[in-house]
Write a protein that holds these residues in place. Structure first.
Motif, short mmCIF file in Angstrom:
data_model
loop_
_atom_site.label_atom_id
_atom_site.label_comp_id
_atom_site.label_asym_id
_atom_site.label_seq_id
_atom_site.Cartn_x
_atom_site.Cartn_y
_atom_site.Cartn_z
N VAL A 14 45.80 17.18 22.32
CA VAL A 14 44.91 16.82 22.64
C VAL A 14 44.91 16.66 24.90
N VAL B 38 39.42 15.39 29.71
CA VAL B 38 38.76 15.06 28.40
C VAL B 38 37.09 14.59 28.09
N ASP C 16 43.46 9.39 23.39
CA ASP C 16 42.07 11.00 23.39
C ASP C 16 43.05 11.83 24.59
N GLU D 171 45.45 7.81 17.75
CA GLU D 171 44.73 8.29 18.09
C GLU D 171 43.37 8.37 19.45
N ARG E 53 41.72 21.24 26.82
CA ARG E 53 42.77 20.81 25.49
C ARG E 53 44.37 22.41 25.97
N PRO F 118 37.38 6.29 27.46
CA PRO F 118 38.47 7.05 26.85
C PRO F 118 40.00 6.33 26.68
N ASP G 159 36.58 18.26 27.67
CA ASP G 159 37.56 18.67 26.11
C ASP G 159 37.56 20.14 26.88
#
Length: 532
Positions: free
Chosen positions: A114, A218, A90, A88, A223, A11, A221
């Protein structure tokens, strides 16, 4: 770049660092950044530091009467977007410091969605000057005292030599520390992170924890839009009202909710919260306690522990746990500094929204910083469209006790870029007029301001709001008990004046400020850029 082939499979985490040598607010951030980077690397990630614009309310406000301050908030949001979304990456660890960095970073987290975590990087300390403690708030107020010839230039100079003893943001519950608390109240900072002393071992500990936590966010996930929900915003508003946070948290929470595409009525939540809770802290400028006292007593987490009965404790936070789980692990606060809801220091809320024909979309009052003896104020208007003219009027004794000073055309469009009207308020208090003169403005105030101040009048004068129709000598009635503000004109008279207002003249500004005027939305929409 020192990357291995294996690193490309890991990541990639942005450390968003607004480090700058322009201001003491940011002097320590490079060290904090390194701690975060080391923790991310140890947890199996690849840290990639990015630099952004670094607005400082005491430094960036020197030019153009502070017009760059609000626009720089949104410049920072776009700066983060370009670097993080364009590459882009992570996840993000965002190092929050002075007034505009925290809201900008929260807005960016909400926009990009993100995995993100805020590290609030702490407050500065003052020190003894003669027989009393001095910090930046004392200097701020004393500029007005100097202009009113109540102290000498040497007195003021001596104070400046003792007011800041270390890196970090302004001492007191001004906008920076208020927004640090809002980051934690929203669940976007680790529990116990706000407020915290800059340069401390405790801050380094939170930085290290954040480096580990972002890797877990991360992996799972989790967010920002799962964290910054309507319930989280409602919690933050209730904390702001209870602790007497800066008047500027309203516009910043509005903007963060909009960028997060969260369907929540922030202004309505402030209005509702006012009937739920009184003022449970008395941190300067709201009372005698210093920000370090608040931190030692439990800080934002301690305040939330006292407010649990009116908070949504089921909301998720960046710790990976719910707010309720976080608070269960926190010690009981020191109630001499953070009072229980049942026994607040003042029965009134710290912040209130008032409305009336002068502010149909609302205006915000830091009630905790208004003298307790003043809850109704009636006086003739003294209108200014340039803060310097108003300050000169104080020096020339042209502002009489009992007046209502109207500072207008200072909002986001009117500036363009919101004029930092806080200097006038500080001068007024320093001149001894803080309890006898009211101020009504669409300009930006400081969280350090105290006095009878009605801020963020919506709509602003440059949008054709009623503030633009006030004439010198008009009677203005402010009733804080009824949460109202009115210009003593009939509806027909006021409508006639508004209809006769000339169109907003073109700005003479170029570059970023000219672009900002074209893009900025009303204060009631958080002064974000572009239609939402």
């Amino acid at each position: 770049m020192g990357l291995s082939e294996e690193d490309f499979e890991k990541p990639k985490i942005a450390i968003v660092n607004s480090s700058s040598k322009l201001s003491v607010c940011y002097q320590h951030l490079d060290g904090v950044s390194q701690v975060v980077q080391d923790a991310i690397r140890a947890a199996g990630g690849v840290p990639l530091e990015i630099r952004t614009v670094a607005p400082s309310d005491f430094v960036t406000s020197a030019g153009k009467q502070g017009r760059y301050l609000m626009p720089t908030r949104d410049l920072l949001v776009n700066d983060v977007e370009v670097q993080v979304e364009g590459a882009e990456l992570d996840g993000m660890v965002l190092l929050a410091s002075c007034d505009k960095t925290t809201p900008a970073q929260l807005m960016a987290a909400g926009r990009l969605n993100v995995p993100s975590i805020i590290v609030t990087c702490g407050f500065q300390l003052g020190s003894q000057c003669g027989d009393h403690h001095v910090d930046i708030e004392e200097v701020y107020k004393s500029v007005g005292a100097y202009k009113a010839k109540k102290i000498t230039l040497q007195n003021l100079t001596d104070m400046t030599c003792h007011a800041i003893k270390g890196p970090g943001v302004c001492a007191g519950l001004a906008t920076a520390n208020s927004m640090h608390c809002m980051a934690e109240a929203l669940g976007m900072a680790l529990p116990g992170n706000a407020p915290i002393r800059a340069g401390s071992d405790a801050l380094n500990g939170y930085a290290e924890s954040a480096g580990r936590a972002i890797m877990e966010l991360v992996e799972k996930d989790i967010r920002p839009r799962q964290i910054m929900t309507a319930g989280a915003f409602r919690n933050a508003v209730r904390v702001a009202v209870a602790i007497g946070a800066s008047v500027n948290v309203l516009r910043h929470l509005l903007a963060t909710a909009i960028e997060s595409e969260c369907d929540v009525d922030i202004i309505g939540e402030f209005e509702a919260a006012a009937s739920l809770v009184g003022q449970i802290t008395k941190v300067r400028p709201n009372g005698p306690d210093r920000i370090e006292d608040f931190a030692a007593a439990g800080g934002c987490a301690g305040a939330m522990k006292q407010l649990q009965a009116i908070l949504d404790t089921s909301v998720m936070t960046v710790s990976g746990l719910t707010l309720g789980e976080n608070l269960a692990a926190r010690p009981a606060p020191d109630e001499s500094v953070i009072a229980p809801m049942s026994q607040p220091f003042r029965p009134e809320p710290g912040l209130v929204i008032i409305r009336g024909n002068l502010a149909p979309d609302g205006a915000v009052v830091k009630l905790s910083a208004v003298p307790a003896s003043v809850r109704r104020f009636i006086g003739p208007a003294a209108v200014f469209e340039d803060e310097n003219d108003a300050i000169n009027a104080i020096e020339q004794s042209k502002i009489a006790p009992g007046s209502v000073v109207v500072l207008r055309m200072l909002g986001p469009k009117g500036g363009p870029g919101t004029v930092f009207a806080a200097s006038f308020m500080a001068a007024l208090v320093g001149a001894g007029l803080g309890e006898t003169v009211a101020v009504v403005t669409d300009g930006e105030l400081s969280g350090l301001n105290s006095g009878i101040t009605i801020g963020q009048v919506m709509p602003e004068a440059a949008e054709g709001g009623p503030l633009a129709a006030v004439h010198d000598g008009d009677t203005i009635v402010i009733d804080l008990n009824r949460k109202s503000i009115a210009l003593e004109l009939t509806d027909a008279e006021l409508a006639q004046r508004i209809a006769a207002l000339p169109p907003l003249p073109p700005t003479h500004e170029k570059g970023w400020l000219a672009m900002y005027r074209q893009l900025v939305q009303p204060l009631s929409k958080g002064a974000v850029l572009g239609e939402r």
